[in-house]
Scaffold this active site. Structure first.
Site, PDB file in Angstrom:
ATOM      1  N   SER A   1      -3.056  -9.514  13.326  1.00 33.51           N
ATOM      2  CA  SER A   1      -2.877 -10.669  12.443  1.00 33.51           C
ATOM      3  C   SER A   1      -1.453 -10.731  11.901  1.00 33.51           C
ATOM      4  CB  SER A   1      -3.855 -10.578  11.269  1.00 33.51           C
ATOM      5  OG  SER A   1      -3.424  -9.553  10.389  1.00 33.51           O
ATOM      6  N   GLY A   2      -0.730  -9.620  12.053  1.00 34.33           N
ATOM      7  CA  GLY A   2       0.607  -9.582  11.455  1.00 34.33           C
ATOM      8  C   GLY A   2       0.575  -8.954  10.066  1.00 34.33           C
ATOM      9  N   GLY A   3      -0.631  -8.746   9.529  1.00 31.52           N
ATOM     10  CA  GLY A   3      -0.770  -8.069   8.232  1.00 31.52           C
ATOM     11  C   GLY A   3      -0.556  -6.561   8.409  1.00 31.52           C
ATOM     12  N   VAL A   4      -0.521  -5.864   7.275  1.00 36.23           N
ATOM     13  CA  VAL A   4      -0.225  -4.434   7.319  1.00 36.23           C
ATOM     14  C   VAL A   4      -1.252  -3.665   8.165  1.00 36.23           C
ATOM     15  CG1 VAL A   4       0.181  -2.366   5.918  1.00 36.23           C
ATOM     16  CG2 VAL A   4       0.592  -4.622   4.934  1.00 36.23           C
ATOM     17  N   ASP A   5      -2.531  -3.920   7.896  1.00 33.51           N
ATOM     18  CA  ASP A   5      -3.560  -3.072   8.488  1.00 33.51           C
ATOM     19  C   ASP A   5      -3.620  -3.184  10.014  1.00 33.51           C
ATOM     20  OD1 ASP A   5      -4.009  -2.707   5.830  1.00 33.51           O
ATOM     21  OD2 ASP A   5      -5.730  -4.058   5.738  1.00 33.51           O
ATOM     22  N   SER A   6      -3.714  -4.417  10.513  1.00 37.81           N
ATOM     23  CA  SER A   6      -3.835  -4.535  11.966  1.00 37.81           C
ATOM     24  C   SER A   6      -2.529  -4.125  12.646  1.00 37.81           C
ATOM     25  CB  SER A   6      -4.256  -5.946  12.382  1.00 37.81           C
ATOM     26  OG  SER A   6      -3.252  -6.885  12.081  1.00 37.81           O
ATOM     27  N   SER A   7      -1.397  -4.318  11.971  1.00 37.07           N
ATOM     28  CA  SER A   7      -0.119  -3.916  12.575  1.00 37.07           C
ATOM     29  C   SER A   7      -0.039  -2.399  12.710  1.00 37.07           C
ATOM     30  CB  SER A   7       1.055  -4.398  11.719  1.00 37.07           C
ATOM     31  OG  SER A   7       1.022  -5.791  11.600  1.00 37.07           O
TER      32      SER A   7
ATOM     33  N   HIS B   1     -12.533  10.898 -19.013  1.00 35.94           N
ATOM     34  CA  HIS B   1     -12.210  10.544 -17.626  1.00 35.94           C
ATOM     35  C   HIS B   1     -10.800  11.010 -17.264  1.00 35.94           C
ATOM     36  CE1 HIS B   1     -15.726   8.096 -16.609  1.00 35.94           C
ATOM     37  NE2 HIS B   1     -15.772   7.882 -17.918  1.00 35.94           N
TER      38      HIS B   1
ATOM     39  N   GLY C   1     -20.955   7.128 -14.613  1.00 39.78           N
ATOM     40  CA  GLY C   1     -21.845   6.040 -14.215  1.00 39.78           C
ATOM     41  C   GLY C   1     -22.368   5.340 -15.439  1.00 39.78           C
TER      42      GLY C   1
ATOM     43  N   LYS D   1      -5.298   1.484   0.967  1.00 41.11           N
ATOM     44  CA  LYS D   1      -4.167   0.640   1.366  1.00 41.11           C
ATOM     45  C   LYS D   1      -2.816   1.356   1.239  1.00 41.11           C
ATOM     46  CE  LYS D   1      -3.094  -3.746   2.316  1.00 41.11           C
ATOM     47  NZ  LYS D   1      -3.848  -4.608   3.220  1.00 41.11           N
TER      48      LYS D   1
ATOM     49  N   GLU E   1      -9.422  10.909 -14.461  1.00 36.29           N
ATOM     50  CA  GLU E   1      -8.862  10.137 -13.350  1.00 36.29           C
ATOM     51  C   GLU E   1      -8.100   8.891 -13.794  1.00 36.29           C
ATOM     52  OE1 GLU E   1     -11.940  10.507 -14.254  1.00 36.29           O
ATOM     53  OE2 GLU E   1     -13.235   8.803 -13.773  1.00 36.29           O
TER      54      GLU E   1
ATOM     55  N   CYS F   1     -18.323  12.827 -17.261  1.00 39.54           N
ATOM     56  CA  CYS F   1     -19.095  11.883 -18.058  1.00 39.54           C
ATOM     57  C   CYS F   1     -20.577  11.902 -17.669  1.00 39.54           C
ATOM     58  CB  CYS F   1     -18.474  10.501 -17.918  1.00 39.54           C
ATOM     59  SG  CYS F   1     -18.965   9.431 -19.250  1.00 39.54           S
ATOM     60  N   TYR F   2     -21.102  10.868 -17.020  1.00 39.56           N
ATOM     61  CA  TYR F   2     -22.509  10.905 -16.625  1.00 39.56           C
ATOM     62  C   TYR F   2     -22.791  12.157 -15.787  1.00 39.56           C
ATOM     63  CZ  TYR F   2     -27.019   9.633 -14.604  1.00 39.56           C
ATOM     64  OH  TYR F   2     -28.335   9.642 -14.223  1.00 39.56           O
TER      65      TYR F   2
END
Ligand code: XMP
Length: 519
Positions: free
Chosen positions: A230-236, A176, A60, A375, A178, A87-88
């Site tokens: 919508s035809g996008g990845v998520d709603s599909s 870090h 942080g 995603k 990550e 770290c923090y």
């Protein structure tokens, strides 16, 4: 409170505002272990009921000596759960457990080397006495360890680059693990998650689907669900997952708002209705939207006009179906993380809209099966559901569509020009096998005309800007250094094939300070 019904083994990440917090979560999930990010001030009772198998305290921007610096309850260290402070997180742990932290205005930022002294636990797999490259980003540093701690690694700047209290299974690292710049950082995270916390790699997409289907069936019973497609990845992905769970009880509503890509509406209808056999209510509202957009040039106004009209039409369609009780939405994890860092100062720069406001207005309950996923995990889920790559690998496309890629007034004529340019960009980026490697690549139609010459004739036509960016989550973005050969190819094709364009330029602004979309 986190929903705690399906994940039997959890890692909890308490967020202190680091820009890397989401990366920690991704690294853990890549190991098929479930984890969630929560703000540092999550109550001890909530932490207990989350039943984490391990806790990570993120980095942080604060100093532990700042007034109002983010704190945690000391009792956390008595839970007998393994803890890793990064770290923090490490500095805070040191201070709370009785060690000493030195405040400093000087930040150590960038690559550094650590020398490993003890590679039996957290740093298993790191060769002892050798130097390892790590990524540092800190001001304060640990000066004296709390009782019972010993050193695992040192750096030039500090004798305490990595430390441990093995009996209590408490660990701290100044660097870090990550970020990719820390060599072997992922090994360190694996050591913590598997060896120290005792997790199993059980969180797979297959198990996720089985559990989600069960959950949705129990929740919905025999009632009806609608989903804005919508035809996008998520709603599909949401649509396909839900149709697997409840079949005919699901109806998808797809609104053609007139600002879609070339042939988009036909593609969506053909895939979902004809091939996947989903109940699809196709609403052709092109004319209505274009009428509402007449004379509108202000970006925010465009967004509001499109958002409001969408809500109106969606509501109208939903009302036609009797007895709908649920609305399914493709909300993703980054939208719901209440982390300290995530929303950041850019959250309110543009009014992004999905189907905001609908559920309350229509008295519908929400179903958000993707709200725990990033995603790339949604894409993996889609693949597991057998969906075609063409849908799964789609680049993000904004709700207000091409309207925010046409600077100035949106007309049918200008939309057609942009659609043709967009199609060429898409084809060439795909041909170069770059489509899946780029977050977004698209064309923007500018409201200026410039002089050109074609054949022997003077032309006075539109300028199109190309944009290609890479990003992890859309919050920040880097310009993609597209090879000149591809830029030239796109430019030549656009100018030769699209009537009304005689000049193409390339946008080389990163985000920040630019945004990805031009409006
Ligand atoms: P900006 O332009 O703010 O965009 O850098 C960040 C990401 O969000 C997408 N975007 C939207 N998505 N509704 C959406 O669903 C919207 O109103 C919207 N505006 C921008 C953009 O394409 C990029 O991926």
């Amino acid at each position: 409170m986190p929903k705690k019904d399906i994940h039997t083994e959890n890692i909890l990440i308490l967020d202190f505002g680091s820009q890397y917090t989401q990366l920690i979560a991704r690294r853990i999930r890549e190991n098929k272990v479930y984890c969630e990010i929560h703000p540092y001030n999550m109550s001890l009772a909530d932490i207990k009921s989350f039943k984490p198998k391990g806790i990570i305290l993120s980095g942080g921007p604060s100093s532990v000596y700042d007034e109002g610096a983010p704190m945690i309850d000391k009792e956390l260290f008595k839970l007998r759960v393994p803890i890793l402070g990064i770290c923090y997180g490490m500095q805070l742990m040191t201070k709370l457990l009785g060690g000493e932290v030195q405040s400093s205005n000087k930040r150590e930022y960038g690559s550094a080397k650590i020398k490993v002294k003890d590679s039996t636990t957290l740093l298993k797999g790191f060769v002892k006495k050798r130097e390892h490259e790590v990524w540092m980003s800190h001001g304060d540093k640990v000066e004296a360890l709390p009782k019972g701690f010993h050193t695992l690694a040192v750096s030039k700047n500090s004798p305490f680059a990595a430390v441990a209290h093995e009996n209590k299974r408490q660990y701290g690292v100044q660097f870090h693990p990550e970020v990719v710049h820390t060599k072997n950082g992922e090994v360190m995270i694996e050591n913590f998650v598997f060896d120290i916390c005792g997790c199993n790699p059980a969180w797979t997409m297959k198990s996720f689907i089985d559990m989600e289907i069960k959950k949705v069936r129990e929740l919905v019973k025999g009632q009806k669900v609608i989903c804005a497609l919508s035809g996008g990845v998520d709603s599909s992905v949401v649509a396909v997952l839900l149709s697997k769970a409840i079949g005919d009880q699901l109806t998808c509503i797809f609104v053609n708002n007139g600002v879609l890509r070339k042939n988009e509406a036909e593609k969506v209808v053909s895939l979902f209705s004809d091939n996947l056999n989903l109940n699809l209510d196709y609403v052709d509202a092109e004319k209505i939207f274009l009428k509402k957009l007449e004379g509108v040039t202000d970006p925010e106004k465009k967004r509001k006009v499109i958002g409001n009209e969408f809500i109106y039409l969606f509501e109208r369609e939903a009302k036609k179906m009797k007895g709908v009780k649920f609305l399914a939405q493709g909300t993703l994890y980054p939208d719901v993380i209440e982390s300290v860092s995530f929303k950041g100062p850019s959250a309110m720069i543009k009014s992004h809209h999905n189907v905001g406001g609908l559920p309350e207005k229509m008295n519908l309950k929400l179903i958000e099966p993707l709200r725990e996923l990033f995603k790339d995990e949604v894409r993996a889920l889609g693949r597991e559901l057998g969906m075609p790559d063409e849908i799964i690998n789609r680049q993000p496309f904004p709700g207000p569509g091409l309207a925010i890629r046409i600077i100035g007034e949106v007309t049918k004529e200008r939309l057609d020009v942009l659609r043709d340019c967009d199609e060429i960009v898409l084809q060439e980026i795909k041909r170069a096998k770059l489509y899946n490697k780029i977050w977004q690549s698209f064309a923007v139609l500018l409201p200026i005309k410039t002089v050109g010459v074609m054949g022997d004739e003077r032309t006075y036509e539109n300028v199109v800007a190309l944009r290609a960016v890479n990003s992890l989550d859309g919050m920040t973005a880097d310009v993609v250094k597209l090879p000149y050969s591809i830029l030239m190819k796109i430019s030549n094709r656009v100018i030769n094939e699209v009537r009304g364009v005689n000049r193409v330029v390339y946008d080389i602004s990163s985000k920040p300070p630019g945004t990805i979309e031009w409006e």
